[in-house]
Motif scaffolding. Structure first.
Motif, PDB file in Angstrom:
ATOM      1  N   UNK A 148      48.116  51.473  32.838  1.00 63.24           N
ATOM      2  CA  UNK A 148      47.269  50.171  32.688  1.00 63.24           C
ATOM      3  C   UNK A 148      47.122  49.666  34.151  1.00 63.24           C
ATOM      4  N   UNK A 149      45.883  48.932  34.318  1.00 57.39           N
ATOM      5  CA  UNK A 149      45.325  48.456  35.374  1.00 57.39           C
ATOM      6  C   UNK A 149      46.480  47.293  35.840  1.00 57.39           C
ATOM      7  N   UNK A 150      46.374  47.053  37.407  1.00 58.40           N
ATOM      8  CA  UNK A 150      47.094  46.274  38.112  1.00 58.40           C
ATOM      9  C   UNK A 150      46.434  45.166  39.042  1.00 58.40           C
ATOM     10  N   UNK A 151      46.773  44.178  39.202  1.00 59.60           N
ATOM     11  CA  UNK A 151      46.087  43.106  40.057  1.00 59.60           C
ATOM     12  C   UNK A 151      47.096  42.673  40.846  1.00 59.60           C
ATOM     13  N   UNK A 152      46.717  42.659  42.272  1.00 59.55           N
ATOM     14  CA  UNK A 152      47.921  42.191  43.135  1.00 59.55           C
ATOM     15  C   UNK A 152      47.309  40.774  44.086  1.00 59.55           C
ATOM     16  N   UNK A 153      47.987  39.628  43.989  1.00 57.78           N
ATOM     17  CA  UNK A 153      47.627  38.417  44.471  1.00 57.78           C
ATOM     18  C   UNK A 153      48.146  38.663  45.815  1.00 57.78           C
ATOM     19  N   UNK A 399      39.164  30.645  35.306  1.00 60.30           N
ATOM     20  CA  UNK A 399      38.029  31.411  34.851  1.00 60.30           C
ATOM     21  C   UNK A 399      37.661  32.473  35.748  1.00 60.30           C
ATOM     22  N   UNK A 400      37.960  32.383  36.866  1.00 63.06           N
ATOM     23  CA  UNK A 400      37.730  33.304  37.734  1.00 63.06           C
ATOM     24  C   UNK A 400      38.641  34.609  37.752  1.00 63.06           C
ATOM     25  N   UNK A 401      39.963  34.338  37.598  1.00 63.63           N
ATOM     26  CA  UNK A 401      40.947  35.052  37.148  1.00 63.63           C
ATOM     27  C   UNK A 401      40.688  36.062  35.892  1.00 63.63           C
ATOM     28  N   UNK A 402      40.547  35.261  34.854  1.00 58.71           N
ATOM     29  CA  UNK A 402      40.167  35.925  33.458  1.00 58.71           C
ATOM     30  C   UNK A 402      38.948  36.862  33.687  1.00 58.71           C
ATOM     31  N   UNK A 403      37.863  36.430  34.545  1.00 56.57           N
ATOM     32  CA  UNK A 403      36.694  37.495  34.890  1.00 56.57           C
ATOM     33  C   UNK A 403      37.280  38.779  35.208  1.00 56.57           C
ATOM     34  N   UNK A 406      38.820  40.792  32.517  1.00 52.32           N
ATOM     35  CA  UNK A 406      37.986  41.465  31.464  1.00 52.32           C
ATOM     36  C   UNK A 406      37.645  42.755  32.327  1.00 52.32           C
ATOM     37  N   UNK A 407      37.068  42.440  33.557  1.00 58.62           N
ATOM     38  CA  UNK A 407      36.371  43.812  33.833  1.00 58.62           C
ATOM     39  C   UNK A 407      37.278  44.971  34.017  1.00 58.62           C
ATOM     40  N   UNK A 408      38.655  44.765  34.618  1.00 50.86           N
ATOM     41  CA  UNK A 408      39.499  45.893  35.025  1.00 50.86           C
ATOM     42  C   UNK A 408      39.673  46.527  33.451  1.00 50.86           C
ATOM     43  N   UNK A 409      39.752  45.619  32.456  1.00 51.66           N
ATOM     44  CA  UNK A 409      40.242  46.084  31.063  1.00 51.66           C
ATOM     45  C   UNK A 409      39.228  46.600  30.515  1.00 51.66           C
ATOM     46  N   UNK A 410      37.812  46.213  30.683  1.00 50.86           N
ATOM     47  CA  UNK A 410      36.616  46.942  30.303  1.00 50.86           C
ATOM     48  C   UNK A 410      36.755  48.369  30.924  1.00 50.86           C
TER      49      UNK A 410
END
Length: 417
Positions: A148-153, A399-403, A406-410
């Motif tokens: 699954x995708x991962x995001x790192x702050x 909204x920026x985080x949700x975008x 969306x891009x990663x999950x798409x």
């Protein structure tokens, strides 16, 4: 059928492995509270627990998975203070390696396995690591295992070993809290710019009480009515600059008769000795009548309004400290070092005062400038609030985080299909 039209929200696991309850977890809580629950179901996993962490359970699914069963940091600190490892060739290096492997076996591996089980049971669609990749490598490896995708702050500088460079290869995308951090990642680690999104941390502006009663804070800590209160806000960690703040107090104690220097913030477990040394220094140098320690405070709005000046004094470049965001939003006179995210956000003599990093004389001169001019404090505070209202909205942040999600999950959906 589009991804967002599916009936169930996407499941996001947030992993917080910071050193203590500070700006990173506070900003994460703002994000989690404001996520669109029709699209995203959050679970927050923290390596630590305390009443502040436990409050998260009222905002999202929360799970505590201990990440430090053995205090390796304490053992490393003790080892660094010993001389016996230098008596034999390579003994110190061997000792350090033994502690590193002990950390892997007793801390990293149990946390990784429990997080993997939790993420699998939760049926996570994405993992969001709330701190740097190195301290969150377990979370990023869990994402790899589950495909699954991962995001790192990313909230700090990129200094470290080859292991750090490897850790930065794990996330699918990075969220940088300032342009300074993004540029550092590109220059030092060659992270492609398309893998980085700069998103300033968000504050719930409508919930900040700019009229909070600062007198309650002053009375609680015996700050006299005529006292000129200068507050350093931040966890008691060496790089936050508490010693520099004390240096400035020594310079100013005879120049500002009504000076009150306040050190505000909690102490992480591994920094208990640092706190003790700070307090010993204050007593030893005869500054007990000028410097106070408050410990952790929940009602920070009262603190900001109770201070005449707010100070950030980090001796290492800080990405964008919460104290900068909150004090600007509260419209308070702010002094910060001229490096990192602070210099990106503050325009000197317009929205705050910048001093030379690590220079106690420069910090003292900035404090004197504010002390001598009420009009300067008022004008810069007003300017700071105007800029903050334009920049730090939690709705814009969310909204920026949700975008990004969306891009990663798409992309993930496309690769599966």
């Amino acid at each position: 059928m589009s991804m967002e039209s599916k009936n169930h929200p996407k499941r996001i696991i947030f992993v917080e492995n910071g050193i203590g309850y500070g700006g990173a977890i506070i900003c994460l809580r703002h994000l989690v509270r404001n996520l669109d629950r029709s699209k995203y179901l959050p679970m927050v996993v923290t390596g630590r627990t305390s009443p502040q962490y436990e409050e998260i359970a009222g905002e999202a699914i929360w799970k505590h998975i201990p990440d430090r069963l053995i205090d390796i940091v304490g053992l490393q600190t003790w080892l660094a203070s010993q001389t016996w490892p230098d008596k034999l060739p390579l003994l110190r290096i061997a000792s350090q390696q033994i502690l590193a492997r002990l950390d892997d076996a007793c801390n990293f591996l149990p946390f990784f396995l429990r997080l993997l089980w939790t993420a699998w049971r939760f049926k996570a669609d994405l993992i969001h690591a709330n701190n740097e990749p190195l301290c969150n490598r377990a979370a990023l490896l869990v994402a790899k295992c589950l495909r699954i995708p991962s995001v790192c702050h990313v909230r700090g500088d990129q200094k470290g070993s080859r292991l750090m460079r490897w850790a930065y290869s794990l996330p699918d995308h990075f969220i940088s809290v300032s342009n300074w951090v993004a540029e550092s990642m590109q220059q030092k680690l060659n992270i492609p710019p398309e893998k980085i999104s700069v998103v300033y941390d968000g504050i719930a502006l409508d919930k900040l009480d700019t009229q909070a009663d600062g007198q309650k804070f002053r009375k609680h800590f015996n700050i006299p009515d005529g006292g000129f209160a200068v507050g350093l806000v931040g966890l008691l960690i060496p790089w936050k600059g508490q010693n520099l703040f004390i240096d400035a107090a020594k310079i100013l104690k005879d120049k500002i008769i009504n000076l009150e220097m306040i050190i505000i913030g909690g102490t992480p477990e591994e920094c208990g000795e640092y706190e003790r040394q700070l307090k010993l220094r204050v007593a030893r140098e005869g500054l007990s009548d000028k410097i106070k320690f408050t410990g952790h405070i929940d009602e920070m709005q009262q603190v900001y309004n109770g201070l005449n000046i707010v100070v950030s004094a980090s001796i290492s470049p800080e990405p964008l400290g919460t104290v900068v965001i909150e004090s600007m939003t509260m419209g308070r006179p702010l002094i910060a070092p001229n490096h990192g995210g602070a210099s990106e956000m503050i325009t000197d003599h317009e929205t705050g005062l910048l001093f030379t990093p690590g220079d106690a004389d420069s910090l003292a001169q900035s404090i004197l400038a504010f002390h001598e001019s009420h009009a300067l404090r008022q004008q810069l505070g007003q300017n700071a609030r105007k800029k903050a209202l334009q920049t730090f909205s939690v709705e814009t942040h969310t909204k920026a985080i949700e975008a990004i999600y969306r891009n990663l999950l798409a992309k993930t959906a496309c690769s599966i299909n």
